[in-house]
Design a protein around this motif. Structure first.
Motif, short mmCIF file in Angstrom:
data_model
loop_
_atom_site.label_atom_id
_atom_site.label_comp_id
_atom_site.label_asym_id
_atom_site.label_seq_id
_atom_site.Cartn_x
_atom_site.Cartn_y
_atom_site.Cartn_z
N GLU A 78 0.81 -1.21 0.00
CA GLU A 78 0.00 0.00 0.00
C GLU A 78 0.85 1.26 0.00
OE1 GLU A 78 -0.39 -2.60 1.98
OE2 GLU A 78 -2.20 -3.44 1.02
N SER A 79 1.89 1.31 0.88
CA SER A 79 2.73 2.50 0.95
C SER A 79 3.53 2.67 -0.34
CB SER A 79 3.68 2.41 2.15
OG SER A 79 4.52 1.28 2.06
N THR A 80 3.98 1.56 -0.91
CA THR A 80 4.72 1.64 -2.17
C THR A 80 3.83 2.17 -3.28
OG1 THR A 80 6.07 -0.26 -1.51
CG2 THR A 80 6.05 0.31 -3.85
N GLU A 81 2.60 1.67 -3.33
CA GLU A 81 1.69 2.13 -4.38
C GLU A 81 1.37 3.61 -4.24
OE1 GLU A 81 -2.34 0.59 -6.65
OE2 GLU A 81 -1.74 -0.30 -4.75
N ARG A 82 1.20 4.09 -2.99
CA ARG A 82 0.92 5.52 -2.80
C ARG A 82 2.07 6.38 -3.30
NH1 ARG A 82 -1.15 3.79 2.24
NH2 ARG A 82 0.80 4.39 3.28
N LEU A 83 3.30 5.97 -3.03
CA LEU A 83 4.47 6.73 -3.48
C LEU A 83 4.57 6.71 -5.00
CD1 LEU A 83 7.12 5.57 -0.84
CD2 LEU A 83 6.17 7.86 -1.10
N LEU A 84 4.33 5.54 -5.60
CA LEU A 84 4.42 5.45 -7.06
C LEU A 84 3.37 6.34 -7.74
CD1 LEU A 84 4.99 1.61 -7.58
CD2 LEU A 84 6.62 3.45 -8.01
N SER A 89 2.54 8.29 -13.61
CA SER A 89 1.17 8.26 -14.12
C SER A 89 0.45 7.05 -13.53
CB SER A 89 1.18 8.15 -15.64
OG SER A 89 1.69 6.89 -16.04
N PRO A 90 -0.89 7.11 -13.45
CA PRO A 90 -1.64 5.97 -12.90
C PRO A 90 -1.35 4.66 -13.63
CG PRO A 90 -3.05 7.90 -13.07
CD PRO A 90 -1.77 8.25 -13.77
N SER A 94 0.39 1.43 -11.88
CA SER A 94 -0.34 0.16 -11.85
C SER A 94 0.49 -0.96 -12.46
CB SER A 94 -1.67 0.30 -12.61
OG SER A 94 -2.51 1.23 -11.98
N GLN A 95 1.21 -0.63 -13.54
CA GLN A 95 2.03 -1.64 -14.21
C GLN A 95 3.14 -2.14 -13.28
OE1 GLN A 95 4.08 -0.19 -17.66
NE2 GLN A 95 4.79 -2.19 -18.29
N ILE A 96 3.80 -1.19 -12.59
CA ILE A 96 4.88 -1.56 -11.68
C ILE A 96 4.35 -2.39 -10.52
CG2 ILE A 96 6.56 -0.66 -10.02
CD1 ILE A 96 7.00 1.69 -11.92
#
Length: 336
Positions: A78-84, A89-90, A94-96
């Motif tokens: 979750e924290s990684t996704e928020r930073l990315l 770009s969304p 999402s791809q990463i």
């Protein structure tokens, strides 16, 4: 040209910090980075030129202050996704995240090496043989062998022929192939539905010894009869080998170690023993009965272990498509 603090980019800061740490520490950091990250930082290092001492000191202090300001660091999806999503770009974020949640590995080829051979073979059988040859040439040989064994024979031979004749693959071809695998295969794999909770728990029950299985199933039935019944329906036990046809049973017997079968059948019903022996020659059946009699009294835990090994063998053969675990009788009805 002298590099000043107010003109330093993020990747240049990383390059300066790593150079300041020295060769040994820098080498350890490189080991933890991906190839694109190493390439980007290396390019920045080679183009730094002269860096004033005050700039180096300022960047090191900035790094130290950043670390010191965080009392506790918590890394999660979750924290990684928020930073990315704040930085990219969304679509790219999402791809990463799909790659992160997919099979482990730094490169695409590492990730493919951690994909089940059955899943990988099902995907590759619909690709061009030349493409499959390139992919199998990039993954571990033992994994490639298992994948090839699951492909249709003519297709697999075509792939092997192309692997023999293959010359050096151009980098742009590999890059394009990686992009395709990432967008078409890995992305779909990360979104694949996970096994249901009842199926997962059925697998757990399959690995219990008999005493634990009975104890926990009875307790579960008291709490939730419906859940217990669903788990029972999904479980595959030694007694379920009664469902195998004669041909499937013969194939299973080819894989069972001779000393394990008499022990496993000591705790089986007469009906199941007969089902095994019907798939044997008369002489082999007699030898089996003699071996069982020679065992004398045996511990329940040893019987359970032998039966569990044979169940695992049956499941493996079923996964490989060599036998069917649920087959019908001559009357067309399932044996319950």
């Amino acid at each position: 040209m002298m590099l000043m603090k107010n003109t330093v980019s993020g990747v240049q800061k990383a390059a300066i910090l790593m150079l300041a740490l020295g060769e040994d520490s820098c080498a350890k950091l490189f080991e933890a980075l991906s190839e694109p990250e190493i390439r980007e930082i290396s390019v920045a290092m080679s183009q730094l030129g002269t860096v004033p001492a005050e700039t180096v000191e300022s960047i090191c202090n900035e790094f130290a202050r950043t670390i010191a300001s965080s009392e506790i660091l918590v890394g999660s999806y979750e924290s990684t996704e928020r930073l990315l999503r704040r930085a990219l770009s969304p679509e790219r974020a999402s791809q990463i995240m799909e790659e992160i949640r997919g099979p482990a590995g730094r490169t695409m080829w590492d990730k493919l090496g951690n994909v089940s051979e059955t899943v990988l073979a099902n995907y590759l059988k619909n690709e061009y043989p030349q493409t499959v040859a390139v992919i199998l040439g990039k993954i571990r040989s033992d994994h490639a062998a298992r994948v090839l064994s699951l492909l249709p024979e003519d297709f697999a031979l075509d792939v092997m022929t192309r692997m023999l004749k293959m010359e050096t693959v151009q980098k742009d071809v590999l890059d394009t192939l990686e992009v395709t695998l990432r967008s078409e295969f890995m992305a779909n794999l990360s979104r694949a539905p996970k096994r249901g909770s009842h199926e997962q728990l059925a697998e757990v029950f399959n690995n219990f010894d008999r005493r634990s299985e009975v104890r926990f199933m009875e307790a579960l039935e008291e709490r939730s009869h419906d859940d217990a019944e669903r788990i029972k329906a999904l479980m595959f036990t030694f007694d379920d080998l009664r469902r195998l046809s004669a041909s499937s049973m013969m194939r299973l017997l080819q894989e069972v170690e001779r000393d394990r079968l008499p022990l496993a059948l000591k705790g089986a019903s007469e009906e199941l023993r007969k089902h095994f022996m019907d798939a044997m020659s008369e002489r082999a059946g007699k030898m089996l009965r003699d071996d069982m009699a020679a065992l004398g009294p045996v511990r329940v835990k040893d019987v359970d272990a032998a039966q569990a090994e044979i169940v695992v063998l049956a499941k493996t053969l079923a996964d490989d498509g060599e036998i069917e675990l649920s087959e019908t009788t001559q009357a067309g009805e399932m044996i319950q």
